[in-house]
Write a protein that holds these residues in place. Structure first.
Motif, PDB file in Angstrom:
ATOM      1  N   GLN A   1       5.735 -16.158  17.160  1.00 19.78           N
ATOM      2  CA  GLN A   1       6.347 -15.406  18.255  1.00 19.78           C
ATOM      3  C   GLN A   1       5.457 -14.243  18.687  1.00 19.78           C
ATOM      4  O   GLN A   1       5.357 -13.940  19.875  1.00 19.78           O
ATOM      5  N   GLU A   2       4.789 -13.601  17.737  1.00 13.87           N
ATOM      6  CA  GLU A   2       3.877 -12.513  18.090  1.00 13.87           C
ATOM      7  C   GLU A   2       2.742 -13.024  18.963  1.00 13.87           C
ATOM      8  O   GLU A   2       2.347 -12.362  19.940  1.00 13.87           O
TER       9      GLU A   2
ATOM     10  N   ALA B   1       5.711 -18.356  27.811  1.00 14.72           N
ATOM     11  CA  ALA B   1       5.924 -18.264  26.357  1.00 14.72           C
ATOM     12  C   ALA B   1       6.366 -16.857  25.976  1.00 14.72           C
ATOM     13  O   ALA B   1       7.253 -16.673  25.132  1.00 14.72           O
ATOM     14  N   ARG B   2       5.768 -15.854  26.600  1.00 14.05           N
ATOM     15  CA  ARG B   2       6.156 -14.471  26.310  1.00 14.05           C
ATOM     16  C   ARG B   2       7.607 -14.218  26.718  1.00 14.05           C
ATOM     17  O   ARG B   2       8.374 -13.608  25.961  1.00 14.05           O
TER      18      ARG B   2
ATOM     19  N   GLU C   1      11.981 -25.510  16.847  1.00 15.02           N
ATOM     20  CA  GLU C   1      12.431 -24.557  17.854  1.00 15.02           C
ATOM     21  C   GLU C   1      11.250 -23.984  18.626  1.00 15.02           C
ATOM     22  O   GLU C   1      11.330 -23.769  19.845  1.00 15.02           O
ATOM     23  N   MET C   2      10.122 -23.743  17.918  1.00 13.66           N
ATOM     24  CA  MET C   2       8.927 -23.227  18.582  1.00 13.66           C
ATOM     25  C   MET C   2       8.348 -24.238  19.567  1.00 13.66           C
ATOM     26  O   MET C   2       7.608 -23.872  20.481  1.00 13.66           O
ATOM     27  N   CYS C   3       8.666 -25.526  19.367  1.00 14.08           N
ATOM     28  CA  CYS C   3       8.157 -26.576  20.243  1.00 14.08           C
ATOM     29  C   CYS C   3       9.159 -26.981  21.320  1.00 14.08           C
ATOM     30  O   CYS C   3       8.985 -28.006  21.995  1.00 14.08           O
ATOM     31  N   ASP C   4      10.219 -26.210  21.464  1.00 17.03           N
ATOM     32  CA  ASP C   4      11.138 -26.417  22.583  1.00 17.03           C
ATOM     33  C   ASP C   4      10.339 -26.297  23.881  1.00 17.03           C
ATOM     34  O   ASP C   4       9.447 -25.449  23.986  1.00 17.03           O
ATOM     35  N   PRO C   5      10.613 -27.133  24.877  1.00 15.23           N
ATOM     36  CA  PRO C   5       9.834 -27.079  26.130  1.00 15.23           C
ATOM     37  C   PRO C   5       9.728 -25.679  26.723  1.00 15.23           C
ATOM     38  O   PRO C   5       8.671 -25.300  27.239  1.00 15.23           O
TER      39      PRO C   5
ATOM     40  N   THR D   1       0.004 -21.485  21.923  1.00 16.63           N
ATOM     41  CA  THR D   1       0.244 -21.662  20.492  1.00 16.63           C
ATOM     42  C   THR D   1       0.366 -23.138  20.137  1.00 16.63           C
ATOM     43  O   THR D   1       1.053 -23.896  20.819  1.00 16.63           O
ATOM     44  N   LEU D   2      -0.308 -23.517  19.056  1.00 19.04           N
ATOM     45  CA  LEU D   2      -0.224 -24.869  18.505  1.00 19.04           C
ATOM     46  C   LEU D   2       0.627 -24.785  17.247  1.00 19.04           C
ATOM     47  O   LEU D   2       0.304 -24.012  16.334  1.00 19.04           O
ATOM     48  N   VAL D   3       1.698 -25.582  17.188  1.00 20.43           N
ATOM     49  CA  VAL D   3       2.678 -25.419  16.121  1.00 20.43           C
ATOM     50  C   VAL D   3       3.090 -26.770  15.544  1.00 20.43           C
ATOM     51  O   VAL D   3       3.379 -27.714  16.296  1.00 20.43           O
TER      52      VAL D   3
END
Length: 624
Positions: free
Chosen positions: A336-337, A410-411, A355-359, A345-347
């Motif tokens: 998130q930072e 993303a921000r 959740e980080m890869c939610d569209p 970000t690649l996750v």
């Protein structure tokens, strides 16, 4: 209007763990509202640590400094394991502070003991935990029905809890102080690179992580090698690993194994003397600082020594892309930072990574293969190095316009879901919805019962649970470390009678220690002391007042303490001869119990008329 008192049990707010940084953000937010009285019970901190005095709210350490208390912890294998998280001191802090609301933020094994406490269901309590793998930890699932306010740091765990039927569980993300993280201007980024001797055309791939087994450093180093091989046209690229080299993975050995030039791996180093940092190739521990020239002062970042959040923001701004491969994680705050600094970000698309890869999050997901963790059999992810390399190439080839658009989106997503204003407001609303607790009727610690009846039970697990419940007045799950320990003893030939005797002895000892502790707290005078015991009998106690003048005449330099039932205090209230009235405890019947922790006598003289009402007795414990 009286403020509600909030007790937060989690990592100390000034260390550099995820729990700690979230705690600092939350407590700072709540402190600014001026609506609550805040108390922070700080995991792993000694009670006499000077660091605890640096916070504007009250901070208390979980670990005692008294040698006798440390010895008590070390005698109990289970307590030795959980004392770090606060199990040894939690009841005492609850009793002293009487909070209206308790929130525990920690891994579930650092909070499960709190759920069994006598006060947990009687005050407003919440458990705020991280669960990062499937199947979910059995302890958390078993405890779920008993935790009214059960919060997960990621929707990954919440969804699985709901699938298992625990619909009351909800997602409350760990809080990030988003004000400290943003994309700097192109000129500022250029200046930062010059300051750290990083060429402007260098393609910097970043990873911010605690150097733990579950952070897939080997996969990323291998991916970096593949990326370099597949893209020979990129003449200058670096891998920036912001982490501690003193723990976890041997990063130098991994670089050698994958034939990655060590000079192509950067890290953040900090001077323990002047506190300044730089990003460079790490040569050796305890290096000389190039700023203050102090020898043996420079090391990589860690939990104890690191950079400020504003400096960490600068580290992110040295990167062109952020990559976070991992086996599993509760939230993984660096993701998130990085988004807040508008990095692509690649996750890894597993655990909280889903959740980080939610569209809406605008990440590039990383493929992974399943493996099972030995012992726990948890599903873990091993991220595909070839897919990491492919994704790195994709980001390199993206147009500036596309990267700018994705970064800003993303921000915005990170702000909406993880900011102090967003998550802090949710917790503030929860606190405001809680009813204040009547301090006059605050839940009292239930006295352990060494004489409790234990009904016959053929099932060993259920029998042990009854010992815990009836004798030690605590509830345990089937996976509780202590219960598993005793099951092992039973299997090894220890009899039920021996184990039951041990439980009863623990209860007796604990009750006695509480009496001694209570006495020590109440016996504040440094003068010599007299104790007068009269547990019951309104008339007897009233008649006793006529003797107090004589006692004071006989011992003018002594303080007189009277022990009686609380309901009888009114009969002697206001008597000038009495220094203090103590609540009666049956342990007073045995004079050897009326001692301090070191075994020294608390009273030089004890009057015990209750032992023989027809013959008042005086027992002198000194040579007066």
């Amino acid at each position: 209007m009286t403020k509600k008192k909030v007790l937060l049990l989690t990592d100390f707010s000034l260390v550099k763990t995820g729990f700690a940084r979230s705690a600092k953000a939350l407590l700072s937010y709540l402190y600014k509202t001026d609506k609550y009285e805040l108390v922070h019970l700080c995991v792993g901190m000694n009670e006499d640590s000077p660091e605890l005095k640096k916070t504007p709210w009250k901070s208390i350490g979980t670990l005692p400094s008294s040698p006798s208390k440390i010895a008590e912890i070390n005698r109990d294998p289970k307590l030795k394991t959980t004392a770090h998280y606060g199990s040894f001191i939690l009841d005492e802090v609850i009793e002293q502070e009487k909070p209206d609301i308790f929130i525990g933020a920690q891994d579930i094994w650092g909070l499960d003991f709190a759920v069994s406490k006598h006060w947990f269901e009687k005050i407003n309590s919440a458990v705020w935990t991280t669960l990062d793998s499937l199947p979910l930890l059995p302890t958390a699932v078993e405890l779920a029905p008993e935790i009214k306010n059960f919060w997960m740091w990621s929707s990954f765990a919440t969804k699985e809890m709901h699938r298992l039927g625990h619909k009351h569980v909800r997602t409350v993300h760990g809080i990030i102080d988003t004000h400290n993280f943003k994309r700097l201007s192109d000129e500022e980024r250029k200046t930062l690179r010059q300051k750290n001797n990083i060429p402007e055309d260098c393609y910097v791939i970043g990873f911010v992580f605690r150097n733990q087994l579950r952070k897939s450093a080997p996969n990323l180093i291998e991916a970096f090698k593949i990326f370099r091989k597949n893209n020979p046209q990129i003449k200058n690229s670096k891998l920036l690993l912001h982490t501690s080299f003193a723990e976890g993975w041997d990063l130098k050995a991994l670089a050698d194994e994958y034939k990655v030039n060590w000079n192509d791996i950067l890290t953040t180093v900090v001077c323990g003397k002047c506190g300044k940092y730089e990003v460079k190739t790490f040569t050796k521990p305890n290096d000389k600082c190039r700023f203050c020239l102090t020898p043996n002062s420079v090391n990589t970042t860690g939990v104890g020594q690191g950079v400020s959040e504003l400096e960490l923001n600068e580290v992110y701004n040295l990167m062109d892309v952020y990559c976070h491969p991992f086996t599993s994680g509760g939230q993984e705050i660096p993701i998130q930072e990085a988004k807040l600094t508008e990095l692509i970000t690649l996750v890894t698309d597993y655990s909280c990574g889903e959740e980080m890869c939610d569209p809406a999050a605008n990440s590039l997901s990383l493929n992974w293969s399943e493996y099972r963790e030995f012992g726990t059999q948890f599903i873990k992810a091993t991220t595909d190095p070839k897919h990491i390399a492919k994704r790195l190439e994709e980001v390199y080839k993206l147009s500036d316009h596309k990267k700018d658009k994705m970064g800003k989106a993303a921000r915005a997503w990170a702000l909406q879901n993880f900011s102090v204003e967003s998550v802090g407001k949710k917790i503030e609303n929860f606190l405001d919805s809680c009813k204040a607790i009547d301090k006059d009727n605050y839940p009292k610690t239930e006295k352990l019962d060494p004489n409790a009846e234990i009904p016959p039970c053929k099932n060993a697990t259920e029998w042990l649970k009854l010992l815990y419940k009836n004798i030690l007045k605590t509830k345990v799950t089937s996976k509780d470390e202590g219960l598993v320990h005793w099951l092992g003893k039973l299997a090894g030939g220890v009899s039920q009678q021996q184990i039951e005797r041990y439980f009863r002895d623990v209860a007796s000892s604990d009750n006695l220690n509480k009496v001694k502790k209570s006495l020590l707290e109440q016996v504040s005078s440094n003068k010599k002391r007299i104790l007068y015991l009269m547990p019951e009998g309104e008339l007897d106690l009233f008649v006793s007042t006529s003797l107090f003048d004589s006692i004071k005449e006989l011992y003018p330099e002594y303080d007189l303490y009277v022990a009686c039932q609380p309901s009888l205090k009114t009969f002697i209230f206001g008597n000038d001869n009495i220094h203090k009235v103590l609540d009666w405890n049956d342990e007073f019947n045995n004079f050897s119990n009326v001692k301090d922790e070191n075994g020294d006598e608390l009273f030089e003289v004890i009057y015990t008329p209750s032992l023989n009402k027809n013959n008042f007795k005086q027992i002198s414990k000194t040579n007066n």
